[in-house]
Write a protein that holds these residues in place. Sequence first.
Motif, PDB file in Angstrom:
ATOM      1  N   ASN A   3      -6.813  -1.208  19.006  1.00  0.00           N
ATOM      2  CA  ASN A   3      -6.800  -0.331  17.853  1.00  0.00           C
ATOM      3  C   ASN A   3      -5.692  -0.778  16.925  1.00  0.00           C
ATOM      4  N   LEU A   4      -5.872  -0.539  15.632  1.00  0.00           N
ATOM      5  CA  LEU A   4      -4.850  -0.911  14.667  1.00  0.00           C
ATOM      6  C   LEU A   4      -3.991   0.295  14.341  1.00  0.00           C
ATOM      7  N   MET A   5      -2.683   0.174  14.517  1.00  0.00           N
ATOM      8  CA  MET A   5      -1.771   1.254  14.162  1.00  0.00           C
ATOM      9  C   MET A   5      -1.454   1.160  12.681  1.00  0.00           C
ATOM     10  N   GLN A   6      -1.684   2.262  11.967  1.00  0.00           N
ATOM     11  CA  GLN A   6      -1.554   2.231  10.509  1.00  0.00           C
ATOM     12  C   GLN A   6      -0.732   3.394   9.988  1.00  0.00           C
ATOM     13  N   GLU A   7       0.369   3.672  10.645  1.00  0.00           N
ATOM     14  CA  GLU A   7       1.203   4.762  10.160  1.00  0.00           C
ATOM     15  C   GLU A   7       1.868   4.425   8.830  1.00  0.00           C
ATOM     16  N   HIS A   8       1.953   3.132   8.497  1.00  0.00           N
ATOM     17  CA  HIS A   8       2.523   2.751   7.206  1.00  0.00           C
ATOM     18  C   HIS A   8       1.544   3.124   6.094  1.00  0.00           C
ATOM     19  N   PRO A   9       2.027   3.799   5.034  1.00  0.00           N
ATOM     20  CA  PRO A   9       1.117   4.299   3.999  1.00  0.00           C
ATOM     21  C   PRO A   9       0.515   3.225   3.112  1.00  0.00           C
ATOM     22  N   GLY A  10       0.891   1.957   3.320  1.00  0.00           N
ATOM     23  CA  GLY A  10       0.291   0.884   2.537  1.00  0.00           C
ATOM     24  C   GLY A  10      -1.136   0.561   2.938  1.00  0.00           C
ATOM     25  N   TRP A  11      -1.566   0.971   4.129  1.00  0.00           N
ATOM     26  CA  TRP A  11      -2.927   0.699   4.569  1.00  0.00           C
ATOM     27  C   TRP A  11      -3.929   1.551   3.796  1.00  0.00           C
ATOM     28  N   VAL A  12      -5.040   0.929   3.422  1.00  0.00           N
ATOM     29  CA  VAL A  12      -6.104   1.595   2.665  1.00  0.00           C
ATOM     30  C   VAL A  12      -7.423   1.395   3.407  1.00  0.00           C
ATOM     31  N   THR A  13      -8.222   2.454   3.478  1.00  0.00           N
ATOM     32  CA  THR A  13      -9.513   2.382   4.154  1.00  0.00           C
ATOM     33  C   THR A  13     -10.539   1.635   3.304  1.00  0.00           C
ATOM     34  N   THR A  14     -11.337   0.787   3.957  1.00  0.00           N
ATOM     35  CA  THR A  14     -12.444   0.082   3.307  1.00  0.00           C
ATOM     36  C   THR A  14     -13.726   0.396   4.070  1.00  0.00           C
ATOM     37  N   PRO A  15     -14.909   0.019   3.552  1.00  0.00           N
ATOM     38  CA  PRO A  15     -16.161   0.281   4.270  1.00  0.00           C
ATOM     39  C   PRO A  15     -16.224  -0.361   5.652  1.00  0.00           C
ATOM     40  N   THR A  16     -15.478  -1.446   5.866  1.00  0.00           N
ATOM     41  CA  THR A  16     -15.555  -2.150   7.149  1.00  0.00           C
ATOM     42  C   THR A  16     -14.281  -2.049   7.975  1.00  0.00           C
ATOM     43  N   GLY A  17     -13.261  -1.427   7.445  1.00  0.00           N
ATOM     44  CA  GLY A  17     -12.012  -1.335   8.206  1.00  0.00           C
ATOM     45  C   GLY A  17     -10.867  -0.881   7.333  1.00  0.00           C
ATOM     46  N   TYR A  18      -9.824  -1.715   7.258  1.00  0.00           N
ATOM     47  CA  TYR A  18      -8.616  -1.333   6.530  1.00  0.00           C
ATOM     48  C   TYR A  18      -8.011  -2.562   5.862  1.00  0.00           C
ATOM     49  N   THR A  19      -7.264  -2.325   4.793  1.00  0.00           N
ATOM     50  CA  THR A  19      -6.662  -3.444   4.073  1.00  0.00           C
ATOM     51  C   THR A  19      -5.284  -3.046   3.559  1.00  0.00           C
ATOM     52  N   ARG A  20      -4.476  -4.062   3.262  1.00  0.00           N
ATOM     53  CA  ARG A  20      -3.096  -3.827   2.836  1.00  0.00           C
ATOM     54  C   ARG A  20      -2.569  -5.078   2.169  1.00  0.00           C
ATOM     55  N   VAL A  21      -1.648  -4.918   1.221  1.00  0.00           N
ATOM     56  CA  VAL A  21      -0.910  -6.059   0.691  1.00  0.00           C
ATOM     57  C   VAL A  21       0.540  -5.930   1.139  1.00  0.00           C
ATOM     58  N   MET A  22       1.177  -7.082   1.323  1.00  0.00           N
ATOM     59  CA  MET A  22       2.532  -7.092   1.876  1.00  0.00           C
ATOM     60  C   MET A  22       3.324  -8.235   1.254  1.00  0.00           C
ATOM     61  N   ARG A  23       4.544  -7.924   0.849  1.00  0.00           N
ATOM     62  CA  ARG A  23       5.445  -8.931   0.280  1.00  0.00           C
ATOM     63  C   ARG A  23       6.226  -9.612   1.395  1.00  0.00           C
ATOM     64  N   SER A  24       6.309 -10.939   1.317  1.00  0.00           N
ATOM     65  CA  SER A  24       7.131 -11.703   2.255  1.00  0.00           C
ATOM     66  C   SER A  24       7.902 -12.727   1.446  1.00  0.00           C
ATOM     67  N   GLY A  25       9.165 -12.433   1.152  1.00  0.00           N
ATOM     68  CA  GLY A  25       9.916 -13.309   0.266  1.00  0.00           C
ATOM     69  C   GLY A  25       9.295 -13.279  -1.123  1.00  0.00           C
ATOM     70  N   SER A  26       8.894 -14.440  -1.618  1.00  0.00           N
ATOM     71  CA  SER A  26       8.252 -14.528  -2.925  1.00  0.00           C
ATOM     72  C   SER A  26       6.728 -14.579  -2.823  1.00  0.00           C
ATOM     73  N   THR A  27       6.208 -14.455  -1.622  1.00  0.00           N
ATOM     74  CA  THR A  27       4.767 -14.542  -1.390  1.00  0.00           C
ATOM     75  C   THR A  27       4.186 -13.161  -1.134  1.00  0.00           C
ATOM     76  N   THR A  28       2.988 -12.930  -1.652  1.00  0.00           N
ATOM     77  CA  THR A  28       2.262 -11.701  -1.368  1.00  0.00           C
ATOM     78  C   THR A  28       1.055 -12.034  -0.506  1.00  0.00           C
ATOM     79  N   TRP A  29       0.891 -11.279   0.574  1.00  0.00           N
ATOM     80  CA  TRP A  29      -0.212 -11.498   1.505  1.00  0.00           C
ATOM     81  C   TRP A  29      -1.189 -10.339   1.444  1.00  0.00           C
ATOM     82  N   HIS A  30      -2.467 -10.672   1.614  1.00  0.00           N
ATOM     83  CA  HIS A  30      -3.520  -9.665   1.695  1.00  0.00           C
ATOM     84  C   HIS A  30      -4.037  -9.637   3.129  1.00  0.00           C
ATOM     85  N   LEU A  31      -3.965  -8.462   3.753  1.00  0.00           N
ATOM     86  CA  LEU A  31      -4.384  -8.299   5.145  1.00  0.00           C
ATOM     87  C   LEU A  31      -5.654  -7.464   5.192  1.00  0.00           C
ATOM     88  N   THR A  32      -6.616  -7.904   5.982  1.00  0.00           N
ATOM     89  CA  THR A  32      -7.868  -7.174   6.145  1.00  0.00           C
ATOM     90  C   THR A  32      -8.190  -7.056   7.625  1.00  0.00           C
TER      91      THR A  32
END
Length: 268
Positions: A3-32
């Motif tokens: 199961n995916l733990m999503q207590e962080h409010p950055g997670w957003v529900t999608t039709p197939t699961g969940y998604t989030r963007v995250m900053r790492s240094g100067s890079t932005t990552w998209h997680l699905t």
Amino acid sequence: MPNLMQEHPGWVTTPTGYTRVMRSGSTTWHLTWDSSTGDLDVSPADAPALADPRPVVDVVDPGTAAELFGPLGQALAASGPVARVRNCDLWDAIGTAINRQVVTVTQARTTHQRFCIAYGEQVLTPAGVMYLFPSAERVAALADEDFDGLGMKFKRPMLRAAADAYLANSKVWAELPPAELVTALRGVYRIGPWTAGAAVADWSNDFTQYPYYDMAVRHWARTAAPSLDWPNNDAEFGPLWLAGAGEHLSALTLLTLAQGGARATSEP
């Protein structure tokens, strides 16, 4: 499949699961996260900098805590493993923990999303437009009315002080072990043990630093194992939990919080 733990409010529900963007240094990552397969896709939303780390997902096996507290360990084992993505962005972890102070989960999520939309960086993803938590530089420069217009007057001095402290100390803080980082954060104006511990746990996935005595842990322990006589206050619950968990404190605390559902956002 975890199961995916999503207590962080950055997670957003999608039709197939969940998604989030995250900053790492100067890079932005998209997680699905695909709920049907348990697969996590991590893709750069912009050109990645070679020095910036990719988001890391840790999977916690409940077998490590299956023998603890009898019925609770059995309930955790029955729920299965839990995956949690470490927050690459220490500033996001600090700001999010401050936003969670003295409010319900629902209130914190609503305020977080409004703050990000109003002042955070916009990120275009295949799932649509998403927003990062406002940078420390942006938060430090906001006027009083910028906070007050979002109902964040109470959080205004804390977020400003934290932003100033982060801008002055971020390089040193990033190199500290989790326990020492908790101590450093507690030196910031109105960051107490709960906020410091929650921020460091989010950033490191070391839930030995999480305020394991708090109401959320007590609530989900009681919900998962109602037959046990759980104390109703921090002072009695904390020592009991610490002694019973032993070397499995981090796993036991994380797995218990995850009993709030895959998103761990249900109200205690």
